[in-house]
Design an enzyme around this catalytic site. Structure first.
Site, PDB file in Angstrom:
ATOM      1  N   CYS A  91       0.857  -1.185   0.000  1.00 57.74           N
ATOM      2  CA  CYS A  91       0.000   0.000   0.000  1.00 57.74           C
ATOM      3  C   CYS A  91       0.893   1.236   0.000  1.00 57.74           C
ATOM      4  O   CYS A  91       1.648   1.460   0.955  1.00 57.74           O
ATOM      5  CB  CYS A  91      -0.919   0.004   1.218  1.00 57.74           C
ATOM      6  N   GLY A  92       0.822   2.018  -1.084  1.00 53.29           N
ATOM      7  CA  GLY A  92       1.699   3.179  -1.208  1.00 53.29           C
ATOM      8  C   GLY A  92       1.358   4.299  -0.252  1.00 53.29           C
ATOM      9  O   GLY A  92       2.238   4.811   0.457  1.00 53.29           O
ATOM     10  N   HIS A  93       0.076   4.698  -0.215  1.00 50.76           N
ATOM     11  CA  HIS A  93      -0.277   5.784   0.696  1.00 50.76           C
ATOM     12  C   HIS A  93      -0.039   5.354   2.134  1.00 50.76           C
ATOM     13  O   HIS A  93       0.379   6.154   2.984  1.00 50.76           O
ATOM     14  CB  HIS A  93      -1.743   6.209   0.488  1.00 50.76           C
ATOM     15  N   HIS A 225      -9.121  -3.322  -7.785  1.00 45.60           N
ATOM     16  CA  HIS A 225      -9.018  -1.885  -8.039  1.00 45.60           C
ATOM     17  C   HIS A 225      -9.297  -1.588  -9.508  1.00 45.60           C
ATOM     18  O   HIS A 225      -8.763  -2.265 -10.384  1.00 45.60           O
ATOM     19  CB  HIS A 225      -7.613  -1.359  -7.716  1.00 45.60           C
ATOM     20  N   ASP A 250     -10.490   5.502  -3.210  1.00 39.97           N
ATOM     21  CA  ASP A 250      -9.265   5.999  -2.589  1.00 39.97           C
ATOM     22  C   ASP A 250      -9.325   7.515  -2.580  1.00 39.97           C
ATOM     23  O   ASP A 250      -9.613   8.140  -3.595  1.00 39.97           O
ATOM     24  CB  ASP A 250      -8.042   5.528  -3.382  1.00 39.97           C
ATOM     25  N   CYS A 254      -3.343   7.234  -4.748  1.00 42.37           N
ATOM     26  CA  CYS A 254      -3.054   5.797  -4.670  1.00 42.37           C
ATOM     27  C   CYS A 254      -1.619   5.523  -5.117  1.00 42.37           C
ATOM     28  O   CYS A 254      -1.281   5.674  -6.294  1.00 42.37           O
ATOM     29  CB  CYS A 254      -4.028   4.964  -5.490  1.00 42.37           C
ATOM     30  N   GLY A 255      -0.783   5.101  -4.175  1.00 45.05           N
ATOM     31  CA  GLY A 255       0.632   4.897  -4.468  1.00 45.05           C
ATOM     32  C   GLY A 255       0.913   3.698  -5.349  1.00 45.05           C
ATOM     33  O   GLY A 255       1.646   3.792  -6.337  1.00 45.05           O
ATOM     34  N   THR A 256       0.321   2.534  -5.030  1.00 47.27           N
ATOM     35  CA  THR A 256       0.542   1.372  -5.879  1.00 47.27           C
ATOM     36  C   THR A 256      -0.196   1.539  -7.208  1.00 47.27           C
ATOM     37  O   THR A 256       0.259   1.041  -8.250  1.00 47.27           O
ATOM     38  CB  THR A 256       0.120   0.072  -5.174  1.00 47.27           C
TER      39      THR A 256
END
Length: 333
Positions: A91-93, A225, A250, A254-256
């Site tokens: 999870c990026g964020h 997603h 989100d 969204c990082g990923t």
């Protein structure tokens, strides 16, 4: 005060999206890698996830990260990512929130102007470089796991919608990338319910028709997603609405998802080298991303994305469970 557990947390938000960073009260989860710990948690401890993210302690778009001892010799921490849909590989964020919390709480050695934090995740090693001034975490640049384009110009028949064209890319999770204009929908938050419904239908159809699976780790599979691109998106500046199973958006870019989108832009020849991608969220916040290296995943060319964003601390808390509480795992409303 009667409680069967005390779970300590630092709450943050990353460009609008919450991360509940669990700092204590869980203990070390069984497993010699974070991927193994993710599977063990899913099979044996998932009630704890529901307690922390569902109402009344959480909400329908809640996200969190459980800190663990590192599983590598040089790692600072291991991280498990929890949200209402389950445990994510990456999870990026959430990682940006974790890195911000670790710096501002003094849980890692802090140096200025940059503090490097090495994190073990179920998807692999992630390195966060935190820009620090006066002890404050100003921003985080995340060197993510390799991202790659799984396939381009796929078509799937979606009940109630018709044939939908999509690209599938991986950036820590799998993302179906769809031009929203092709569905006849406006990129408009007043139409978010219709957009979300469309996203959930597309996910279901993709998972029945061509369920994606990671080329090197079959435990990472499935599409939860759908990244809807706004009509005015350009190769180096995109806007997205990110629909997520089981039914929420989100709030961050969204990082990923940004990593997956960057891989797709490279695969389509829309970006090359270390050109910067600006990716805006449905609420107007922004991540920037660029490819800092190339590699391979299985037989596919992949990029190593660097994602930059900001997070802020919103609170600290000890979450309790009274033995008489009628909702020991929360509830979904």
């Amino acid at each position: 005060m009667h409680s069967s557990m005390i779970i300590s947390a630092i709450d943050t938000h990353t460009e609008g999206m919450p991360t509940r960073v669990i700092t204590g009260g869980v203990g070390t989860i069984a497993g010699d890698t974070m991927a193994a710990r993710r599977m063990y948690f899913t099979e044996h401890l998932d009630g704890l996830r529901r307690l922390l993210v569902n109402e009344p302690r959480g909400h329908a778009a809640m996200s969190g990260a459980i800190l663990q001892p590192a599983t590598t010799d040089d790692g600072h921490y291991g991280v498990l990512f929890i949200e209402v849909s389950g445990l994510l590989p990456m999870c990026g964020h959430g990682t940006i929130g974790v890195a911000t919390a670790l710096v501002e709480a003094g849980m890692v050695p802090v140096t200025e102007p940059h503090t490097e934090i090495r994190l073990d995740t179920p998807a692999g090693r992630v390195v966060a470089s935190v820009a620090v001034s006066g002890g404050h975490a100003d921003s985080v640049t995340l060197r993510n796991v390799p991202a790659y384009c799984d396939s381009l110009d796929n078509k799937v028949e979606v009940p109630g919608i018709g044939v939908v064209r999509y690209d599938m890319a991986y950036g820590g999770n799998f993302y179906a990338i769809v031009d929203i204009a092709e569905l006849g929908l406006p990129f408009d938050r007043t139409r978010k319910d219709r957009i979300l419904e469309s996203g959930l239908r597309i996910m279901e159809a993709i998972n029945e028709f061509r369920r994606p699976a990671h080329l090197e780790d079959e435990r990472i599979a499935g599409c939860k997603h759908v990244l809807f691109l706004a009509p005015d998106s350009e190769p180096a500046h995109t806007r997205n609405a990110m629909a997520i199973h089981p039914g929420w958006f989100d709030r961050s870019p969204c990082g990923t998802g940004t990593s997956a989108l960057l891989a797709r832009q490279h695969a389509r020849g829309l970006l090359s080298g270390d050109q910067v991608l600006h990716n805006d969220s449905f609420i107007g916040t922004t991540f920037t991303a660029r490819a800092v290296d190339t590699t391979t995943v299985g037989d596919r060319t992949a990029i190593v994305p660097a994602i930059t964003g900001r997070a802020w601390l919103t609170g600290t808390a000890n979450y309790l469970l009274d033995p008489t509480d009628p909702f020991p795992e929360g509830f979904v409303f």
